[in-house]
Design an enzyme around this catalytic site. Sequence first.
Site, PDB file in Angstrom:
ATOM      1  N   ASP A 169     -10.423   2.205   1.460  1.00  0.00           N
ATOM      2  CA  ASP A 169     -10.648   1.717   2.828  1.00  0.00           C
ATOM      3  C   ASP A 169     -11.341   2.774   3.683  1.00  0.00           C
ATOM      4  O   ASP A 169     -12.253   2.467   4.456  1.00  0.00           O
ATOM      5  CB  ASP A 169      -9.323   1.334   3.486  1.00  0.00           C
ATOM      6  CG  ASP A 169      -8.755   0.028   2.972  1.00  0.00           C
ATOM      7  OD1 ASP A 169      -9.548  -0.841   2.555  1.00  0.00           O
ATOM      8  OD2 ASP A 169      -7.518  -0.126   2.985  1.00  0.00           O
ATOM      9  N   LYS A 179       0.801  -1.220   0.000  1.00  0.00           N
ATOM     10  CA  LYS A 179       0.000   0.000   0.000  1.00  0.00           C
ATOM     11  C   LYS A 179       0.835   1.272   0.000  1.00  0.00           C
ATOM     12  O   LYS A 179       0.373   2.309  -0.484  1.00  0.00           O
ATOM     13  CB  LYS A 179      -0.960  -0.002   1.199  1.00  0.00           C
ATOM     14  CG  LYS A 179      -2.047  -1.071   1.099  1.00  0.00           C
ATOM     15  CD  LYS A 179      -3.042  -0.962   2.241  1.00  0.00           C
ATOM     16  CE  LYS A 179      -4.141  -2.003   2.120  1.00  0.00           C
ATOM     17  NZ  LYS A 179      -5.172  -1.852   3.180  1.00  0.00           N
TER      18      LYS A 179
END
Length: 279
Positions: free
Chosen positions: A109, A72
Site C-alpha cells: 500500500d 493486516k
Amino acid sequence: MTARAPAARRAAVLGSPIAHSLSPVLHRAAYDALGLTEWSYDRFEVDEEALPGFVAGLDETWAGLSLTMPLKRAVIPLLDEITETAASVEAVNTLIRTADGRKVGDNTDIPGMVAALRERGVEQVGSAAILGAGATASSALAALSRVCAGEIVAYVRSAARAAEMREWGERLGVDLRTADWSDAAEALRAPLVVATTPAGATDALAHDVPERPATLFDVLYDPWPTQLAARWSMYGGAVVSGLDLLVHQAVLQVEQMTGHRPAPLDAMRKAGEHALASR
C-alpha cells in the site's frame, strides 16, 4: 522429449467482508496479459479466527496472498519474516510464500501510494494534509514521509485519534501536527490532500474546494467520484483515486508473487475500470 507443463500456482485475497474486492479482477488480468495460464487467483471470506488455519494450510502450490481488513495486523504473528515497510506501520497486505516454504509479509500500500502520486507528477511537496485517522491514515502518513519535505497536518474527529496519529508521526519520523475536523476546510489549500475517510465523510467539504486546488488523493474507488473529487476536478485540480492506489499496490503484489517485472499496469487498470463501470 515432451516438454513439462507449467505447474499450477495459486494466489488469493482474504478478508471479511470480501465479496466487493476488485483484487481478483486485477490479478487475473495480469495473469492473462503475462500468459500465466496455469495461475489462479480467488477470494476467500476469512476472519481473524480462521486466519491461522488458512495460513498453516498453504502448500507449495501457493505463491502468496493479498490481505485486507481485518487481517493486516492479525497475520503478523503467523509470519516467518516481515519487511521494514510493513513493520513501520504494523500492517501486512501481502504474504509471499517463498520456494523454501517461508512466509514473508510485506506492505505494498505504501509504495503503491507513492507510485500513484508519481504517475500524476507528484514527486515531492512542501507540505500535505491528511483527512481522517483510521487504518489507512497510517499508511498514508508513511507514504507522505517519502514525498513531503515539510509539515503534515492530520484532521481528526477525536483527541484519541489525534494521539494515535501523533504516535505514528513520531514512529515514522515525520513532522506531524493534528487539527480538529471542524477546521478540515483549511486542509484543502495544501499542496497535497490525502482523504482516507469512509464514503460520505468528506461530502460536506466539497463546497470548500478552493478556486485553484492542487492535488487530491482520495483513497475511495466505489462509489466514484466522491463529491469532493468531482468538485476538485471541476476546478481543475489533479485527482488520484482509490483505483489508482489499488492498481499500483496490486502491480507490486503480482511482481512479487510471479517474479514477472514489470507487471501489466495498463491491462490491470482497464480491467478494474471495466469492473467498476459494470457494478
